[in-house]
Scaffold this motif. Structure first.
Motif: not given
Lengths: 111, 243
Positions: B179-193
């Protein structure tokens, strides 16, 4: 710098940013408050644990209100747009409460 | 050249301009609708995190009578986040629970206020001010991404207990790291975009695209997205790090 001047054809109004900075400091203060609660109230007792969880959720929605209302200017939009955004979110919260209250026990037993 | 556009749509059903629906531009309305759908995605991730978390026993369930100050990591119970995330760059070996994630929260809130200042400058058609505040916002975005990279790296390498991957982690049940990888990763992808979009509109502003267009509505639309990313972090911060 000279290239900027040719674009300034009209008078540029003075910035009106006091209310934006105010919201920034409110958000900061709420986050600091969350930190203080996280480290001063012990979660060892049931009461302390659920008090912390509920106060964190309430403060999160407080921050949410300021970000969406002021930063995203939703407060200044027409009523129909406000409800278009808010109503589905209320349904999500309702869904979550119903899921936890009605199905929570069952999910706990099958996992 | 007398060309006639024969439309099959009856005359009474054609919208010929006039007042915009909900008094916002098409792009801005669609951005709101998109953000609503993104809300559902993040809600799904956080709701499943909550249900999975509470279906695992906590430290006190398996160690009745003990206090959280005696907490140790185990595969049998869910970890408490303030013991997992207590490292800060350049302060090796110092226990500073949640301090770094607090700094990251501050960076994102700060970049949110600079974004709204850019939107405000856009309303006044002040090109120089838009450029200034967009640069601060982009800087904040990159700083946040760098911080998250450090956080991930520290989480993956761990503190001597084998670190973390998708099937095993030293902090608790495998689902915790997943969950740590998926949630913060999905959020980080949003920050990157978001950073990519910010760079794009900064480039357009400098080139005078919006000045020629006569309005800076594009700054507002991207601003909505950027504030949403900040908003999601507020929720991730609460439900992943505090509760």
């Amino acid at each position: 710098m000279a290239s900027h001047i040719e674009n300034n054809s009209g008078e540029i109004a003075k910035p009106q940013t006091a209310h934006l900075w105010k919201v920034f400091f409110i958000l900061l203060a709420v986050t600091v408050l969350e930190f203080i609660i996280a480290f001063t109230i012990s979660a060892d007792t049931e009461v302390g644990k659920w008090f912390k969880i509920s106060i964190f959720i309430i403060l999160t929605f407080v921050k949410c209100f300021y970000i969406v209302g002021t930063f995203m200017h939703l407060k200044e939009e027409v009523k129909s747009l406000i409800w278009t955004v808010v109503l589905p979110v209320i349904f999500v919260v309702w869904f979550l409460i119903a899921l936890v209250l009605l199905e929570g026990e069952y999910i706990g037993t099958v996992r | 050249m007398a060309t006639t556009h024969a439309s099959s749509t009856p005359e009474k059903l054609l919208w010929k301009g006039g007042i915009q629906p909900m008094k916002v531009g098409y792009g801005k309305l669609m951005m709101w609708i998109f953000l609503l759908s993104d809300t559902f995605t993040f809600s799904a991730l956080l709701i499943s995190y909550g249900l999975v978390r509470f279906s695992f026993p906590g430290f006190k369930d398996l160690n009745p009578g003990k206090s959280f100050s005696d907490f140790t990591f185990s595969q049998d119970w869910w970890p408490i986040p303030e013991r997992v995330f207590e490292a800060v760059p350049f302060l090796h070996g110092v226990s500073a629970p949640l301090v770094f994630v607090g700094i990251m929260t501050f960076i994102l809130i700060f970049s949110s206020v600079t974004m709204v200042l850019a939107v405000e400058a856009g309303h006044r058609r002040d090109k120089a001010d838009v450029e200034k505040w967009m640069l601060w916002t982009i800087l904040g975005g990159f700083t946040f991404l760098g911080s998250q990279a450090w956080e991930w790296s520290h989480f993956i390498h761990g503190t001597g207990g084998g670190g973390a991957n998708l099937v095993y982690n030293e902090y608790g049940p495998a689902a915790f790291a997943d969950f740590f990888f998926f949630i913060t990763g999905f959020h980080g992808t949003h920050v990157l975009s978001g950073v990519v979009l910010n760079v794009l509109i900064f480039y357009n502003t400098v080139n005078g695209v919006y000045e020629k267009r006569g309005h800076y509505e594009m700054i507002e639309k991207v601003g909505l997205y950027w504030h949403f990313v900040d908003l999601v972090w507020v929720f991730v911060f609460t439900f992943f790090y505090l509760v």
